[in-house]
Design an enzyme around this catalytic site. Structure first.
Site, PDB file in Angstrom:
ATOM      1  N   GLU A 443       7.509  72.984  70.243  1.00  0.00           N
ATOM      2  CA  GLU A 443       6.092  72.136  70.357  1.00  0.00           C
ATOM      3  C   GLU A 443       5.405  73.038  71.473  1.00  0.00           C
ATOM      4  O   GLU A 443       4.636  72.381  72.245  1.00  0.00           O
ATOM      5  CB  GLU A 443       6.573  70.757  70.709  1.00  0.00           C
ATOM      6  CG  GLU A 443       5.294  69.717  70.281  1.00  0.00           C
ATOM      7  CD  GLU A 443       4.844  69.806  69.136  1.00  0.00           C
ATOM      8  OE1 GLU A 443       3.843  69.779  68.789  1.00  0.00           O
ATOM      9  OE2 GLU A 443       5.669  69.262  67.967  1.00  0.00           O
TER      10      GLU A 443
HETATM   11  C1  LIG Z   1      15.360  73.983  66.847  1.00  0.00           C
HETATM   12  C2  LIG Z   1      13.880  74.578  66.490  1.00  0.00           C
HETATM   13  C3  LIG Z   1      13.204  73.468  65.698  1.00  0.00           C
HETATM   14  C4  LIG Z   1      11.550  73.791  65.769  1.00  0.00           C
HETATM   15  N1  LIG Z   1      11.078  72.989  64.832  1.00  0.00           N
HETATM   16  C5  LIG Z   1       9.811  73.724  64.353  1.00  0.00           C
HETATM   17  C6  LIG Z   1       9.067  72.778  63.514  1.00  0.00           C
HETATM   18  O1  LIG Z   1       9.341  71.593  62.940  1.00  0.00           O
HETATM   19  N2  LIG Z   1       7.733  73.406  62.919  1.00  0.00           N
HETATM   20  C7  LIG Z   1       7.439  74.508  63.358  1.00  0.00           C
HETATM   21  O2  LIG Z   1       6.352  74.928  63.040  1.00  0.00           O
HETATM   22  N3  LIG Z   1       7.993  75.505  64.587  1.00  0.00           N
HETATM   23  C8  LIG Z   1       9.110  74.829  64.931  1.00  0.00           C
HETATM   24  N4  LIG Z   1       9.893  75.535  65.711  1.00  0.00           N
HETATM   25  C9  LIG Z   1       9.385  76.801  66.361  1.00  0.00           C
HETATM   26  C10 LIG Z   1       8.974  76.648  67.922  1.00  0.00           C
HETATM   27  O3  LIG Z   1       7.739  75.732  67.946  1.00  0.00           O
HETATM   28  C11 LIG Z   1       8.782  78.072  68.160  1.00  0.00           C
HETATM   29  O4  LIG Z   1      10.070  78.582  68.307  1.00  0.00           O
HETATM   30  C12 LIG Z   1       7.867  78.252  69.449  1.00  0.00           C
HETATM   31  O5  LIG Z   1       6.759  77.634  69.389  1.00  0.00           O
HETATM   32  C13 LIG Z   1       8.067  79.395  70.183  1.00  0.00           C
HETATM   33  O6  LIG Z   1       7.563  80.451  69.230  1.00  0.00           O
HETATM   34  P1  LIG Z   1       8.525  81.507  68.998  1.00  0.00           P
HETATM   35  O7  LIG Z   1      10.010  81.161  68.949  1.00  0.00           O
HETATM   36  O8  LIG Z   1       8.107  82.529  67.885  1.00  0.00           O
HETATM   37  O9  LIG Z   1       8.408  82.435  70.393  1.00  0.00           O
HETATM   38  P2  LIG Z   1       7.310  83.544  71.002  1.00  0.00           P
HETATM   39  O10 LIG Z   1       5.976  83.076  70.604  1.00  0.00           O
HETATM   40  O11 LIG Z   1       7.814  84.798  70.372  1.00  0.00           O
HETATM   41  O12 LIG Z   1       7.659  83.472  72.525  1.00  0.00           O
HETATM   42  C14 LIG Z   1       8.610  84.105  73.196  1.00  0.00           C
HETATM   43  C15 LIG Z   1       8.480  83.950  74.679  1.00  0.00           C
HETATM   44  O13 LIG Z   1       7.039  84.751  74.955  1.00  0.00           O
HETATM   45  C16 LIG Z   1       6.295  83.485  75.582  1.00  0.00           C
HETATM   46  N5  LIG Z   1       4.802  83.632  75.103  1.00  0.00           N
HETATM   47  C17 LIG Z   1       4.255  84.016  74.010  1.00  0.00           C
HETATM   48  N6  LIG Z   1       3.255  84.038  73.913  1.00  0.00           N
HETATM   49  C18 LIG Z   1       2.726  83.871  75.135  1.00  0.00           C
HETATM   50  C19 LIG Z   1       1.638  83.941  76.036  1.00  0.00           C
HETATM   51  N7  LIG Z   1       0.166  84.248  75.065  1.00  0.00           N
HETATM   52  N8  LIG Z   1       1.431  83.793  77.327  1.00  0.00           N
HETATM   53  C20 LIG Z   1       2.707  83.560  77.915  1.00  0.00           C
HETATM   54  N9  LIG Z   1       3.714  83.779  77.434  1.00  0.00           N
HETATM   55  C21 LIG Z   1       4.035  83.521  76.025  1.00  0.00           C
HETATM   56  C22 LIG Z   1       7.003  82.213  75.231  1.00  0.00           C
HETATM   57  O14 LIG Z   1       6.538  81.171  76.261  1.00  0.00           O
HETATM   58  C23 LIG Z   1       8.301  82.456  75.135  1.00  0.00           C
HETATM   59  O15 LIG Z   1       8.824  82.126  76.179  1.00  0.00           O
HETATM   60  C24 LIG Z   1      11.228  75.075  66.125  1.00  0.00           C
HETATM   61  C25 LIG Z   1      12.060  76.049  66.902  1.00  0.00           C
HETATM   62  C26 LIG Z   1      13.370  75.770  66.978  1.00  0.00           C
HETATM   63  C27 LIG Z   1      14.233  76.836  67.926  1.00  0.00           C
END
Ligand SMILES: Cc1cc2nc3c(=O)[nH]c(=O)nc-3n(C[C@H](O)[C@H](O)[C@H](O)COP(=O)(O)OP(=O)(O)OC[C@H]3O[C@@H](n4cnc5c(N)ncnc54)[C@H](O)[C@@H]3O)c2cc1C
Length: 596
Positions: A443
């Site tokens: 989220e």
């Molecule tokens: C168990 C689980 C349930 C989930 N449920 C859902 C769901 O129901 N629906 C859905 O759509 N998604 C869901 N997600 C996805 C979740 O919302 C994302 O994993 C999350 O938003 C982060 O995206 P990412 O994993 O691609 O990380 P990335 O976007 O690749 O980020 C990696 C790191 O970089 C940092 N970062 C990235 N961009 C920036 C920036 N611009 N500035 C500063 N820091 C940054 C982040 O804070 C993080 O620490 C779920 C994930 C998990 C693990």
């Protein structure tokens, strides 16, 4: 096996004695009839369901996890989950705060928040199935066409069908502008949607005969980036004319993740193979439509951590009263026993009180915010609605990030109280730690929440919303500044409020020259603002407790002791955070990328 008792007294203290919920609701025509007795009765019923049924499924559900069948591309939830869901639905819990026009009971959001706290304490993984549906319901309610609302809202409101939110794709999480799923118009006004989604919570399961997916995808002529994303409703089964699940739609579960926590909630990879979908809201404005549910959904993630902090604290406190190790430093507390209980040790008390204070602070912040959401939606006066909306927008990232960071600290401190036993599954507390970890990530990660607070909510509106919150704090300080007994709370609160103002100005100036300055300070800043909200709310709770402490009710003595602990031992963290936050971007950006 862990246990759970709903903290009804503490919930009622907040709702009735601190937040005056009944009189706030009396000003909202939609909720004017929701009196104290109704609030209490619902909470008591909810407590029974959570304590007796949901809690008993938590530990075994974690051990069993969900099952994926590759042949049928279906998911089975752990034993007992379907029966619990049937009971939940039959008792009318999904309808609690939903719109009566679509079969809801129309009760306030703050009540739903308190109920969800109990559900999360009892079983976060289970509660996520209906919890996510709430977001899908709100989005559809705000932006769906009349036809879509008529076909789907009653099913979602009654819990007959459940919903999901499908944003994330393998190459895009935070940066949804990179999204690739495609939506091609069909002759009948629907769309053919193709693409892959990952990490979709409750993306496939056996709790309901149909699942309503809300999916982000791009139209063929969509602009690049986040301005070209549209939102679609994609049902697992397309409803037949009589409203029952009809033709199977081409959205399938390709697998489930094996993950650190919330094992009993299916985290799904979904593939869409020209699945039929219907547009929600306007083309290319899908992210704006999703933002409708973002505030509530982010507050709801805070509520997940509140629930886990509470249950972890309860079990750790019970363990510390029972487990005997060592002697009190001041001399044996129970000389006739072979050893004293863990509670005699100051360091164990520090662990317990940290968990307790972070939990009580979180409850106060989240219930207060939930009540602001009720005002935002239902107050007859436009200015009052706007004021509440501004406060909710400002503090949503704090409700999400500060509370979930603290929730992880709270569960970890509770685990520490158990010593080695805290590392062993059957005690349950290690599950709370694992489950709490995801709340800091999904989220919108907590780092991204910090950027939202500082960049969009504070600097983005030249501090207007922050000043509105600051005014609430200032008027409390002015009112209580003359009260001798309140000085121990009011003085540090006033001190921090002044420092936040100064630090905000300083970052704003630095960020004008270099945007990295805001990015570098954001996480420290969010924690500092979080402490400001907690200090304000602990001071408000202390005021009520001070007025009633002479009556001999130990509840108020405990409330005061926790507030004093918070001010003495947790709030001072802000001094270090201010120093770190002011240190600037250079110490983060100087290291050459090649040297990482
Ligand atoms: C168990 C689980 C349930 C989930 N449920 C859902 C769901 O129901 N629906 C859905 O759509 N998604 C869901 N997600 C996805 C979740 O919302 C994302 O994993 C999350 O938003 C982060 O995206 P990412 O994993 O691609 O990380 P990335 O976007 O690749 O980020 C990696 C790191 O970089 C940092 N970062 C990235 N961009 C920036 C920036 N611009 N500035 C500063 N820091 C940054 C982040 O804070 C993080 O620490 C779920 C994930 C998990 C693990």
């Amino acid at each position: 096996m862990p246990s759970y008792r709903a903290p009804l007294r503490d919930m009622q203290f907040l709702l009735h004695e601190v937040l005056a919920t009944e009189s706030v609701l009396a000003e909202l025509p939609a909720h004017a009839g929701t009196d104290r007795a109704t609030l209490d009765a619902v909470l008591e019923e909810g407590a029974k369901f959570c304590e007796q049924l949901l809690q008993s499924l938590n530990l075994p559900g974690d051990a069993e996890g969900c099952h994926y069948d590759r042949e049928t591309r279906s998911v089975t939830t752990p034993a007992g989950f379907v029966a619990a869901y049937t009971q939940y639905r039959d008792a009318g819990w999904p309808t609690l705060s939903a719109d009566p026009d679509f079969g809801g009971q129309g009760l306030p959001y703050v009540l739903n928040t308190a109920f969800f706290e109990m559900g999360n304490s009892a079983n976060q993984a289970w509660l996520m199935y209906p919890g996510l549906t709430h977001g899908a319901y709100e989005c559809l309610h705000a932006h769906g066409s009349d036809e879509l609302k008529a076909a789907y809202l009653p099913k979602l409101v009654t819990g007959e069908w459940l919903g999901t939110m499908c944003l994330t794709e393998p190459h895009c999480g935070t940066d949804l502008g990179l999204l690739r799923s495609k939506a091609t118009p069909r002759d009948d006004g629907s769309y053919a949607i193709s693409g892959s989604k990952i990490f979709i919570s409750a993306g496939e399961h056996d709790l309901t005969p149909n699942i309503v997916h809300l999916v982000l995808a791009r139209l063929p002529d969509a602009p690049e980036g986040s301005k070209g994303i549209s939102l679609f409703l994609v049902p697992k089964f397309i409803p037949a004319a009589d409203g029952t699940p009809g033709e199977r739609n081409a959205i399938f579960c390709a697998g489930i993740e094996h993950k650190m926590g919330i094992h009993a909630n299916a985290t799904c990879q979904l593939v869409l193979e020209d699945a039929r979908g219907w547009l929600i809201g306007e083309p290319n404005r899908g992210l704006q439509a999703m933002f409708v549910m973002m505030n509530a959904a982010r507050v709801a993630v805070g509520v997940q951590s509140l629930g886990l902090g509470e249950v972890a604290y309860q079990n750790a406190a019970a363990y510390a009263k029972d487990r005997r190790q060592g002697r009190a430093l001041a001399g044996p507390a129970e000389p006739d026993q072979p050893a004293d209980t863990l509670l005699v040790h100051p360091d164990v008390r520090r662990q317990l009180l940290t968990a307790r204070a972070y939990t009580e602070g979180a409850r106060a912040l989240l219930y207060w915010t939930a009540l602001q959401i009720d005002i935002e939606h239902h107050h007859p006066d436009e200015d009052a609605r706007k004021q509440a909306a501004d406060l909710v927008a400002l503090l949503t990232p704090v409700c999400k990030a500060f509370v979930t960071d603290n929730g992880f600290i709270a569960t970890t401190q509770a685990q520490q109280v158990f010593g080695g036993h805290g590392y062993i599954h059957e005690w349950g507390v290690e599950q709370f730690v694992r489950d709490a970890r995801i709340n800091m990530i999904y989220e919108g990660t907590n780092g991204v929440q910090a950027l939202d607070l500082l960049g969009r909510k504070v600097l983005g509106d030249m501090g207007t919303r922050l000043r509105k919150f600051g005014d609430l704090v200032k008027s409390f300080i002015e009112e209580e500044g003359v009260n001798e007994a309140m000085q121990e709370f009011v003085n540090p609160l006033a001190d921090l409020a002044g420092k936040v103002e100064k630090m905000t100005m300083e970052i704003a100036m630095k960020a004008m020259g270099n945007r990295d300055e805001a990015g570098a300070a954001a996480s420290d800043y969010l924690r500092i603002v979080g402490h400001l909200t907690f200090a304000w709310l602990f001071a408000r709770m202390a005021k009520v407790a001070l007025a009633k402490a002479d009556g001999g009710d130990p509840f108020y003595a405990a409330k005061l002791a926790t507030a004093r602990f918070y001010f003495a031992r947790l709030l001072p963290e802000t001094a270090g955070l201010i120093r770190a936050g002011r240190s600037g971007a250079d110490n983060l950006m100087a290291l050459d990328a090649a040297l990482f």
